[in-house]
Design a protein around this motif. Structure first.
Motif, short mmCIF file in Angstrom:
data_model
loop_
_atom_site.label_atom_id
_atom_site.label_comp_id
_atom_site.label_asym_id
_atom_site.label_seq_id
_atom_site.Cartn_x
_atom_site.Cartn_y
_atom_site.Cartn_z
N ALA A 1 0.84 -1.20 0.00
CA ALA A 1 0.00 0.00 0.00
C ALA A 1 0.87 1.25 0.00
O ALA A 1 1.98 1.25 0.56
CB ALA A 1 -0.91 0.00 1.22
N ILE B 1 -2.06 -4.52 -0.16
CA ILE B 1 -3.41 -4.42 -0.71
C ILE B 1 -3.60 -5.40 -1.86
O ILE B 1 -2.63 -5.81 -2.50
CB ILE B 1 -3.73 -2.99 -1.20
CG1 ILE B 1 -2.72 -2.53 -2.26
CG2 ILE B 1 -3.81 -2.03 -0.03
CD1 ILE B 1 -3.08 -1.24 -2.96
N ILE C 1 -8.47 2.37 1.81
CA ILE C 1 -8.30 1.28 2.77
C ILE C 1 -9.16 1.53 4.01
O ILE C 1 -9.84 0.63 4.50
CB ILE C 1 -6.81 1.12 3.15
CG1 ILE C 1 -6.01 0.67 1.94
CG2 ILE C 1 -6.66 0.12 4.30
CD1 ILE C 1 -4.50 0.74 2.13
N ASP D 1 -3.29 5.38 -0.93
CA ASP D 1 -4.34 4.35 -0.78
C ASP D 1 -5.07 4.46 0.55
O ASP D 1 -6.07 3.76 0.76
CB ASP D 1 -3.73 2.95 -0.89
CG ASP D 1 -3.06 2.68 -2.22
OD1 ASP D 1 -3.63 3.07 -3.26
OD2 ASP D 1 -1.98 2.06 -2.22
N LYS E 1 -6.14 -5.65 -5.32
CA LYS E 1 -7.11 -4.93 -6.15
C LYS E 1 -7.77 -5.88 -7.13
O LYS E 1 -7.14 -6.81 -7.62
CB LYS E 1 -6.41 -3.82 -6.95
CG LYS E 1 -5.87 -2.69 -6.13
CD LYS E 1 -5.23 -1.65 -7.05
CE LYS E 1 -4.73 -0.46 -6.26
NZ LYS E 1 -4.14 0.56 -7.15
N PHE F 1 -7.03 -5.89 2.25
CA PHE F 1 -5.71 -5.50 2.71
C PHE F 1 -5.28 -6.39 3.87
O PHE F 1 -6.09 -7.03 4.52
CB PHE F 1 -5.65 -4.01 3.09
CG PHE F 1 -6.45 -3.63 4.30
CD1 PHE F 1 -5.84 -3.51 5.55
CD2 PHE F 1 -7.80 -3.35 4.21
CE1 PHE F 1 -6.56 -3.15 6.67
CE2 PHE F 1 -8.53 -2.97 5.32
CZ PHE F 1 -7.91 -2.87 6.57
N ILE G 1 -9.59 -1.37 -4.57
CA ILE G 1 -8.99 -2.12 -3.47
C ILE G 1 -10.11 -2.94 -2.83
O ILE G 1 -11.11 -2.39 -2.39
CB ILE G 1 -8.34 -1.17 -2.44
CG1 ILE G 1 -7.15 -0.44 -3.07
CG2 ILE G 1 -7.90 -1.96 -1.20
CD1 ILE G 1 -6.55 0.64 -2.19
#
Length: 140
Positions: free
Chosen positions: A7, A43, A15, A11, A45, A53, A50
């Motif tokens: 990350a 993370i 998150i 981000d 995707k 995590f 996203i």
């Protein structure tokens, strides 16, 4: 397309939004931000969004410890948690990787077992009536 990466601070809001969707508040924002800054947040995707995590640290007897795995509810059971765990283990700064989950969390227990983790102990009294199972995997 599924993409796993460390990350970046850009981000953070996405998150935290995902974490808020799962736990109902943004109380872990500072913790997540600190983890990103340390390079300890990974993370995953789906295309550009996203969807999950993972946060880890190395304070568990100088071993890596996966402290948190969050997948958006609409994307669960699609292999995202496994992708995060595989990435973390392969890039772990230590040869031993630990994590834990509550005895009541059968789905997370299955994720650990499917990813080659073995049970390594139990901690009582964290959540009353729901012991924490410790899991272990060697990077070797």
């Amino acid at each position: 397309m599924k993409l796993v990466d460390r990350a970046k601070i850009d981000d953070l809001d996405k998150i935290v939004d995902l974490d808020t969707e799962v736990i109902g508040n943004s109380s872990r924002r500072g913790y997540i931000e600190h983890s990103i800054e340390r390079g300890h947040c990974i993370i995953v995707k789906n295309d550009y969004d996203i969807v999950g995590f993972l946060i880890y640290d190395t304070n568990f007897f100088e071993c890596a410890f996966i402290a948190l795995v969050i997948i958006s509810p609409s994307n669960r059971r699609n292999g995202y948690a496994s992708l995060l765990i595989e990435y973390m283990v392969s890039s772990s700064p230590t040869t031993k990787v630990f994590s834990s989950t509550n005895r009541s969390n059968i789905s997370m227990q299955r994720v650990f077992e499917m990813n080659g983790f073995i049970q390594s102990g139990v901690v009582e009294n964290l959540d009353e009536g729901d012991p924490e199972i410790i899991y272990f995997k060697s990077k070797r």
